[in-house]
Design an enzyme around this catalytic site. Structure first.
Site, PDB file in Angstrom:
ATOM      1  N   ASP A 209      45.286 -80.048  14.105  1.00 51.45           N
ATOM      2  CA  ASP A 209      46.663 -80.500  13.875  1.00 51.45           C
ATOM      3  C   ASP A 209      46.823 -80.796  12.392  1.00 51.45           C
ATOM      4  OD1 ASP A 209      49.315 -81.747  14.207  1.00 51.45           O
ATOM      5  OD2 ASP A 209      48.798 -81.722  16.331  1.00 51.45           O
ATOM      6  N   HIS A 280      51.980 -77.404  12.960  1.00 45.28           N
ATOM      7  CA  HIS A 280      50.916 -78.418  13.078  1.00 45.28           C
ATOM      8  C   HIS A 280      49.629 -77.863  12.444  1.00 45.28           C
ATOM      9  CE1 HIS A 280      52.956 -81.553  15.347  1.00 45.28           C
ATOM     10  NE2 HIS A 280      53.488 -80.641  16.129  1.00 45.28           N
ATOM     11  N   GLU A 344      56.821 -77.179  17.823  1.00 50.50           N
ATOM     12  CA  GLU A 344      57.228 -77.949  16.643  1.00 50.50           C
ATOM     13  C   GLU A 344      56.842 -77.252  15.341  1.00 50.50           C
ATOM     14  OE1 GLU A 344      57.341 -82.413  18.483  1.00 50.50           O
ATOM     15  OE2 GLU A 344      55.404 -81.737  17.743  1.00 50.50           O
TER      16      GLU A 344
HETATM   17  C1  ACM Z   1      54.103 -81.501  22.155  1.00 47.84           C
HETATM   18  O1  ACM Z   1      54.123 -82.614  22.690  1.00 47.84           O
HETATM   19  N1  ACM Z   1      54.552 -81.328  20.919  1.00 47.84           N
HETATM   20  C2  ACM Z   1      53.588 -80.339  22.857  1.00 47.84           C
END
Ligand code: ACM
Ligand code: ZN
Length: 551
Positions: A209, A280, A344
Site C-alpha cells: 500500500d 495505493h 481508490e
Molecule cells: C477498500 O476498502 N478500499 C477496498
C-alpha cells in the site's frame, strides 16, 4: 467458476425444517446450543447414550486418512495436554475413527459426517478438507475442558449424536493488512489457527500500500529496501499529526511466505496475496519513481488515505515491472486467484500524462476508466500465463470488466450484483457488514478506529446473495470476506479485538444453511465458543459487557 460442493442442499434444508418445527425441537435446540458449535452444522441430531474420550483413546486412520488424522492428533494433543496417537488398526472403545472414501461424492468438496456412538466417534468424508472440518467440529466438542490433571481418568463425555455438514459457500474469508501495521510471521500463524477453528478458508494478505511494501521481490530489491519503511506514522488519537517514530523496515521474505503457505494449507486455508495496482502504490513509487506519471520523487506515505500518484499505465516498462512482480508472487503463492487491488486509484495523473494519453489514443480508449480496464486486462493475461485468475475490488467494473475477472464487492452489494449478473464470480465484502475495522460498539471504552459502526448482530444478519439475483447466477456468489484494514489496528491484539467475535458470526454466515441461522441461538452458543478463544489467548471483545477484555 468455483466448483460448489455437490451436496444435495434441499435435503439438508428439508431435514433442518423438520428439526426446527418438530414439537421436541426446543429441547433439542437448547441441548445442541450447549455444545457451543460455531459455525452451526447443517444438521445435528442426538442419539441415545454418551461416549467417553480419555487418555487411552487413539485416532484410527482408515484409507488415506493419515494426513487429516495427524493434523487432528496434533490439535487434540495441544488442546488436551496429553499425546493423542494415530494408529492403523482396529478401533477400540473410546477411539476416533477417520475414514476417507474419495469416490464418495455424497459429502461434496468440504462436507463430512460425524457419528458419535457409545463406542467410537467416526468422521467420514470424501476429501481431506471434509475430514479436517469433521475434526474441527470434534475439537470444538472436546473443548473447553478443565485442565488435565494427570492419570488416565480424565474422561471427556460427549452425547451420542450425528452431524451431517457441508458449507454453504466455498469462499469464507478474512483480510489482514500488514501493509499499514506489520504482523510478524508467528502472529499470522496464530491467526490462521483461529481461522481454522471457524472453518474459514481464505486469508487475503494486503501486502502492499502507500504506507509500506511488505513482500520481498528478488528482481526489485528496492521495493523492500526503500518501500518497507516510513519516516513516521500518524499519532494514536491524533491522526493528522505524525508520531515522529520511524516504522520498519518490515517485510516478509519469500521463504517466510512459503512457510506460511504450507502452514495454512495444512489447515485448509488458502493465502490470497494482494498486490495493489495501479493505486495505493506510493511505497513502490518511492522505490522506483520512474514508474509513475511524473517521475517523482516520492516518500513512503506517513498518513493514511488515498494518494494521487499511481502507476503510469502509459509506460511499457511500468507495465512490465508489475508483470515481473506478479511472476514472483505466483511462485510463492499457489492460490488460484491473485488480487490486484484496483480500488481508490485517482485518474488525475493519467489525465495529465502524455504517455497515458498516447496509450489511450493508440488503444482507442475514450476515458481513463477504460485505461484502467486496459491495464487490468494486461494483468489478467499475465496471470493467465501462470494459470491464475485475477480478482480485484469493485472499481475494476468502472471501465468494463475484463473477461475472466472476479470481483470483490466492497462499496455495497451493487458491484457484486452487476458482476454476477454478467457471469463473473464475486466475493461479497460490503462496508455495510464486512468492515471489521469499523467500531463494534459505541462508547468511551472502545478503541480508536477508522469510523463506522458494525455491531455483531449486523454481521450475523448479512445475506450475501442479493434477492434480485437470478437463481442461475447465484452460484457466482462464491462467498464472503471480513476485512481487517489496519490503519488503527497497531498489532495482533488489536486485530483480534476487532475480528472476534464478528468473524465468528461471519463464519456462520459463510458456512451454515440459512434455516440454521438464528442470532439468539448464536449468542447462546457464543458463550462457550468465547471460552475456546480465551484458551487460545485470543483478545476477543466480549459482546455483552460494553467494554472489552483487557486490551
Ligand atoms: C477498500 O476498502 N478500499 C477496498
Ligand atoms: Zn502516465
Amino acid at each position: 467458476m468455483f466448483v460448489r460442493c455437490g451436496r444435495p442442499v434441499s435435503w439438508n434444508v428439508a431435514m433442518l425444517t423438520i428439526l426446527i418445527t418438530a414439537p421436541a425441537a426446543h429441547a433439542a435446540d437448547s441441548r445442541a446450543e450447549s455444545l457451543g458449535l460455531i459455525p452451526q452444522p447443517a444438521q445435528l441430531e442426538f442419539r441415545d447414550g454418551d461416549w467417553a474420550f480419555d487418555r487411552t483413546s487413539r485416532i484410527v486412520a482408515r484409507g488415506v486418512a493419515e494426513t487429516a488424522a495427524n493434523t487432528l492428533a496434533e490439535a487434540l494433543s495441544a488442546l488436551l495436554g496429553w499425546p493423542v496417537r494415530v494408529v492403523n488398526e482396529a478401533a477400540q472403545a473410546g477411539d476416533i475413527e477417520m475414514r476417507l472414501t474419495p469416490a464418495d461424492a455424497r459429502f461434496g468438496a468440504e462436507g463430512y459426517h460425524l457419528a458419535i456412538t457409545t463406542r467410537t466417534a467416526v468422521i467420514h468424508a470424501g476429501t481431506d478438507a471434509g475430514l479436517f472440518y469433521g475434526g474441527v467440529t470434534l475439537r470444538q466438542l472436546l473443548s473447553p475442558q478443565p485442565p488435565a490433571s494427570g492419570g488416565a481418568a480424565d474422561a471427556i463425555r460427549l452425547p451420542c449424536l450425528e452431524i451431517e455438514d457441508a458449507p454453504r459457500f466455498p469462499w469464507r474469508g478474512l483480510l489482514l493488512d500488514p501493509a499499514r501495521h506489520f504482523l510478524p510471521l508467528p502472529d499470522l500463524k496464530k491467526f490462521v489457527d483461529v481461522m481454522a477453528l471457524h472453518k474459514l478458508n481464505m486469508l487475503q494478505l494486503h501486502l502492499t500500500d502507500d504506507q509500506g511494501w511488505r513482500l520481498e521481490i528478488e528482481q526489485y530489491p528496492r521495493l523492500t529496501e526503500i518501500g518497507s519503511q516510513r519516516k513516521e506514522s500518524p499519532q494514536p488519537r491524533n491522526r493528522d499529526r505524525g508520531d515522529g517514530t520511524p516504522y520498519g523496515p518490515f517485510f516478509y521474505t519469500q521463504a517466510e511466505m512459503r512457510e506460511l503457505v504450507a502452514y495454512a494449507q495444512a489447515r485448509h486455508i488458502t493465502l490470497l496475496p494482494e498486490i495493489e495496482m495501479p493505486g495505493h502504490f506510493r511505497a513502490a513509487l518511492a522505490a522506483y519513481p520512474v514508474f509513475s506519471c511524473t517521475g517523482g520523487p516520492f516518500e513512503v506515505s506517513t498518513r493514511w488515505g488515498v494518494y494521487p500518484d499511481i502507476l503510469c499505465a502509459g509506460n511499457d516498462d511500468a507495465v512490465s515491472f508489475v508483470c515481473d512482480v506478479l511472476a514472483e508472487v505466483v511462485s510463492v503463492f499457489p492460490s488460484r486467484f491473485i488480487h490486484i487491488g484496483g480500488d481508490e486509484a485517482p485518474r488525475d495523473r493519467w489525465k495529465a500524462c502524455t504517455r497515458c494519453q498516447a496509450r489511450m489514443k493508440a488503444e482507442g480508449l475514450t476515458n481513463e476508466a477504460e485505461l484502467q480496464t486496459w491495464f487490468n486486462h494486461r494483468m489478467e493475461v499475465a496471470l493467465a500465463r501462470h494459470g491464475r485468475r485475477l480478482i480485484g475490488w469493485d472499481e475494476i467494473l468502472e471501465g468494463g470488466l475484463t473477461p475472466g475477472a472476479a470481483v470483490m464487492s466492497w462499496r455495497g452489494m451493487a458491484g457484486g450484483l452487476a458482476a454476477a449478473r454478467a457471469g463473473h464470480d464475486v466475493v461479497m465484502a460490503p462496508t455495510s457488514h464486512c468492515y471489521f475495522d469499523y467500531a463494534q460498539a459505541r462508547g468511551p471504552d472502545e478503541p480508536e478506529c477508522i469510523g463506522g459502526f458494525i455491531p455483531l448482530e449486523t454481521v450475523y444478519g448479512f445475506e450475501p446473495v442479493p434477492a434480485e439475483l437470478a437463481i442461475d447466477r447465484q452460484p457466482h456468489i462464491l462467498g464472503v470476506q471480513g476485512n481487517l484494514w489496519s490503519e488503527y489496528l497497531w498489532n495482533l491484539r488489536d486485530v483480534e479485538y476487532f475480528a472476534f467475535p464478528r468473524a465468528s458470526a461471519l463464519a456462520e454466515v459463510a458456512w451454515s444453511p440459512v434455516p440454521a441461522r438464528d442470532f439468539a441461538s448464536f449468542q447462546r452458543r457464543l458463550e462457550r465458543h468465547l471460552q475456546r478463544l480465551g484458551r487460545l489467548g485470543v483478545n476477543y471483545r466480549h459482546p455483552t459487557v460494553g467494554q472489552g477484555v483487557s486490551r
